[in-house]
Design a protein around this motif. Sequence first.
Motif, PDB file in Angstrom:
ATOM      1  N   UNK A 118       0.828  -1.201   0.000  1.00 41.01           N
ATOM      2  CA  UNK A 118       0.000   0.000   0.000  1.00 41.01           C
ATOM      3  C   UNK A 118       0.865   1.255   0.000  1.00 41.01           C
ATOM      4  N   UNK A 119       1.974   1.229   0.709  1.00 37.91           N
ATOM      5  CA  UNK A 119       2.881   2.380   0.737  1.00 37.91           C
ATOM      6  C   UNK A 119       3.440   2.653  -0.660  1.00 37.91           C
ATOM      7  N   UNK A 120       3.817   1.575  -1.339  1.00 38.43           N
ATOM      8  CA  UNK A 120       4.400   1.738  -2.670  1.00 38.43           C
ATOM      9  C   UNK A 120       3.385   2.259  -3.669  1.00 38.43           C
ATOM     10  N   UNK A 121       2.169   1.726  -3.631  1.00 34.96           N
ATOM     11  CA  UNK A 121       1.165   2.093  -4.628  1.00 34.96           C
ATOM     12  C   UNK A 121       0.532   3.449  -4.346  1.00 34.96           C
ATOM     13  N   UNK A 122       0.219   3.724  -3.088  1.00 30.19           N
ATOM     14  CA  UNK A 122      -0.537   4.932  -2.767  1.00 30.19           C
ATOM     15  C   UNK A 122       0.368   6.138  -2.512  1.00 30.19           C
ATOM     16  N   UNK A 123       1.528   5.926  -1.929  1.00 31.89           N
ATOM     17  CA  UNK A 123       2.368   7.056  -1.531  1.00 31.89           C
ATOM     18  C   UNK A 123       3.590   7.231  -2.438  1.00 31.89           C
ATOM     19  N   UNK A 124       4.297   6.157  -2.690  1.00 32.29           N
ATOM     20  CA  UNK A 124       5.555   6.277  -3.422  1.00 32.29           C
ATOM     21  C   UNK A 124       5.341   6.509  -4.911  1.00 32.29           C
TER      22      UNK A 124
END
Length: 316
Positions: A226-232
């Motif tokens: 989720x961090x990679x897809x939504x934020x990064x």
Amino acid sequence: MTWYVVRRLLISAVVLLGISAVVFLMLNLVSDSPGRVVLGQRASPEAVADFNTRHGFDRPVLAQYVSYLGQLAHADLGRSYKLNENVATLLGQNAGRSAMLSAAGLAVALVIAVPLGILQAVRRNSLADRLLTAASYVLYATPSFLLGLILIAVFSQALPVFPAEASQSHSPWVVFTDPRAMALPVITLAAASVAVFAQYQRSSALDQLGQDYIRVARAKGLPERLILLRHLLRNACLPLVTLVGTLIPTLLAGNLIVESLFNYPGLGLLFLNSLQREDYPVLLAYTLIGGVLTVAGNFVADLVVAAADRRIELRK
């Protein structure tokens, strides 16, 4: 935002004016007598002089350039010396196929490069990262014509999977209607861009992984996916948007090589044929298209980045 757009439009107009002047002067130096080019080497000096006079080629270069700007203002790109057709018509007949080839190559490159760049950043200094980086350097250093020849030798001759010649259909949608015939041209065009995009995406993602918002997201216990897809992903792709805008003319140049290699009827093949025939109005128009695409690509990229990050607008 409005003033930012107006300012960028004014800068773009000045750049385009400069490009048109430089290209016009360069071609004028190459061909000091269009009449000789059109009528041939056997034409008499009188006939050549009469042709140049009737078409205004005997006037000073500055006067010819001002007249050319007047033609451009009326969307008149002149007439082909050799084909005796309107240049705008010739470009219009081939632009759709070249644009679709470029779009397909760009789409394939982005679909492959963005995940690879993110993967390399997440697994920095791992074996996979080093192998992919080495492969990217090799791919980037390989000339397009050599890569195309290798693909033809492997997938068209050794393994007859794809035809060696691109589709000869005049439909701009030939990439979708005949994908088998267009596979090798699209792969050849996309290959060099994949290498550039992947490494650029890797560097951008590495920079973002060290930011505080990523650390906060991980501290909250959010899943890594989720961090990679939504934020990064969003923030890491912003610099790539600018790069894509600047590489649009590179795709046009790549089209020239790919279309020639696979005998694909588009703007690139038209340019090469015009170069052999010394058809300078077509060469001038093609070069101007490259300049317009360069300026337009940078302009659109700046707008997209400014819309995504309002700090860009404030700094500029």
